[in-house]
Motif scaffolding. Sequence first.
Motif, mmCIF file in Angstrom:
data_model
loop_
_atom_site.group_PDB
_atom_site.id
_atom_site.type_symbol
_atom_site.label_atom_id
_atom_site.label_comp_id
_atom_site.label_asym_id
_atom_site.label_seq_id
_atom_site.Cartn_x
_atom_site.Cartn_y
_atom_site.Cartn_z
ATOM 1 N N THR A 158 41.070 46.748 36.804
ATOM 2 C CA THR A 158 41.800 46.250 35.187
ATOM 3 C C THR A 158 41.428 45.133 35.239
ATOM 4 O O THR A 158 41.692 44.554 33.468
ATOM 5 C CB THR A 158 43.334 47.081 35.882
ATOM 6 O OG1 THR A 158 44.221 45.864 36.607
ATOM 7 C CG2 THR A 158 43.713 48.405 35.919
ATOM 8 N N GLY A 159 41.322 44.373 35.935
ATOM 9 C CA GLY A 159 40.808 43.082 34.878
ATOM 10 C C GLY A 159 41.266 42.436 36.197
ATOM 11 O O GLY A 159 41.612 41.837 37.373
ATOM 12 N N PHE A 160 41.515 40.636 35.733
ATOM 13 C CA PHE A 160 41.600 39.366 36.471
ATOM 14 C C PHE A 160 42.777 38.677 35.973
ATOM 15 O O PHE A 160 42.292 38.976 34.961
ATOM 16 C CB PHE A 160 40.159 38.720 36.641
ATOM 17 C CG PHE A 160 40.443 36.820 36.817
ATOM 18 C CD1 PHE A 160 40.288 36.950 37.573
ATOM 19 C CD2 PHE A 160 40.490 35.847 36.177
ATOM 20 C CE1 PHE A 160 40.666 35.225 38.244
ATOM 21 C CE2 PHE A 160 41.179 34.889 36.309
ATOM 22 C CZ PHE A 160 40.784 33.962 37.407
ATOM 23 N N ASP A 161 43.663 38.883 37.023
ATOM 24 C CA ASP A 161 44.775 37.486 36.983
ATOM 25 C C ASP A 161 45.177 38.390 34.972
ATOM 26 O O ASP A 161 45.708 39.602 35.152
ATOM 27 C CB ASP A 161 44.481 36.078 36.169
ATOM 28 C CG ASP A 161 45.882 35.218 36.296
ATOM 29 O OD1 ASP A 161 46.350 35.483 37.417
ATOM 30 O OD2 ASP A 161 45.117 34.088 35.970
ATOM 31 N N ASP A 162 45.978 37.290 34.506
ATOM 32 C CA ASP A 162 46.675 38.274 33.181
ATOM 33 C C ASP A 162 45.302 38.838 32.639
ATOM 34 O O ASP A 162 45.898 39.525 31.182
ATOM 35 C CB ASP A 162 47.414 37.564 32.411
ATOM 36 C CG ASP A 162 48.756 37.157 33.566
ATOM 37 O OD1 ASP A 162 49.005 37.680 34.046
ATOM 38 O OD2 ASP A 162 48.973 35.768 33.098
ATOM 39 N N TYR A 163 44.331 38.854 32.447
ATOM 40 C CA TYR A 163 43.042 39.569 31.691
ATOM 41 C C TYR A 163 42.833 40.787 31.966
ATOM 42 O O TYR A 163 42.165 40.984 33.011
ATOM 43 C CB TYR A 163 41.757 38.723 31.632
ATOM 44 C CG TYR A 163 41.992 37.437 31.328
ATOM 45 C CD1 TYR A 163 41.992 36.508 29.934
ATOM 46 C CD2 TYR A 163 41.778 36.464 32.256
ATOM 47 C CE1 TYR A 163 42.340 35.744 29.166
ATOM 48 C CE2 TYR A 163 42.606 34.786 31.601
ATOM 49 C CZ TYR A 163 42.512 34.778 30.433
ATOM 50 O OH TYR A 163 42.634 33.523 30.398
ATOM 51 N N ARG A 164 43.460 42.034 31.474
ATOM 52 C CA ARG A 164 43.547 43.651 31.596
ATOM 53 C C ARG A 164 42.380 43.468 30.551
ATOM 54 O O ARG A 164 42.765 43.505 29.701
ATOM 55 C CB ARG A 164 44.827 44.092 31.907
ATOM 56 C CG ARG A 164 45.852 42.655 32.672
ATOM 57 C CD ARG A 164 45.210 43.036 34.360
ATOM 58 N NE ARG A 164 45.724 42.514 34.826
ATOM 59 C CZ ARG A 164 47.180 42.879 35.846
ATOM 60 N NH1 ARG A 164 47.504 43.512 35.576
ATOM 61 N NH2 ARG A 164 47.951 41.447 36.579
ATOM 62 N N THR A 165 42.252 45.187 31.313
ATOM 63 C CA THR A 165 41.447 46.058 30.603
ATOM 64 C C THR A 165 42.421 46.654 29.305
ATOM 65 O O THR A 165 43.143 46.725 29.945
ATOM 66 C CB THR A 165 40.509 46.782 31.316
ATOM 67 O OG1 THR A 165 41.002 47.678 31.674
ATOM 68 C CG2 THR A 165 39.660 46.182 31.605
ATOM 69 N N ASP A 166 41.706 46.583 28.091
ATOM 70 C CA ASP A 166 42.338 47.741 27.119
ATOM 71 C C ASP A 166 41.259 48.137 26.615
ATOM 72 O O ASP A 166 40.325 48.535 26.593
ATOM 73 C CB ASP A 166 43.250 46.800 26.250
ATOM 74 C CG ASP A 166 43.023 46.186 25.912
ATOM 75 O OD1 ASP A 166 41.687 45.821 25.435
ATOM 76 O OD2 ASP A 166 43.586 44.554 25.531
ATOM 77 N N ASP A 167 42.023 49.079 24.799
ATOM 78 C CA ASP A 167 40.922 49.278 23.829
ATOM 79 C C ASP A 167 39.443 48.532 23.338
ATOM 80 O O ASP A 167 38.875 48.921 23.166
ATOM 81 C CB ASP A 167 41.725 50.354 22.890
ATOM 82 C CG ASP A 167 42.636 50.953 23.124
ATOM 83 O OD1 ASP A 167 41.939 51.478 24.201
ATOM 84 O OD2 ASP A 167 43.700 51.650 22.995
#
Length: 177
Positions: free
Chosen positions: A124-133
Amino acid sequence: MKSDTVFWLLITVGAVVSMGVLLGQSDGSSEVFSTADEMHPLAEDCLGGHNDYVDHYHAELVLSVNNEFVEIPGDVGLNDGDCTMRQLHTHSTNGIVHIELKEQGVEAPLEAFFDVWGKHFDETGFDDYRTDDNHEFLMFVTTQDSEGNENREQVTTFQNHILEDGQKIELIYREIA
């Protein structure tokens, strides 16, 4: 007199609980902390020093967020809390992860390093950088064969990826084109 004792007992208990909550929050600088739900056992285990390992190898980690290189800090996993050295650690900011294991044949997943670093890491990502649309998180692994030829391939193993000697792991968080 008895009500005063109960009052001060409640105040003391409240203060101790509040201090425990505040001390339990970590920025990753002095205690092993991760935004991931559960710590990998290798991240929690303390090696002690350079004389305590039986298996030692290296992998390179390259991380970018929105086309900006993210520096992997030096000394991740060194002198953190009461531990001199974690089994996965860095010495400098060159992205080289040192894997120094207490036992031969132990597999070290990439997730364990991120837990030591105190950063969330999975598909889903790294640290606070998360996948989204609008954002994706990609992983590429480059290896070399016995003749020195490089093979770079995209993988989806993320936190479960087993670190191997000489691998270069690229993690890319970016906007979807």
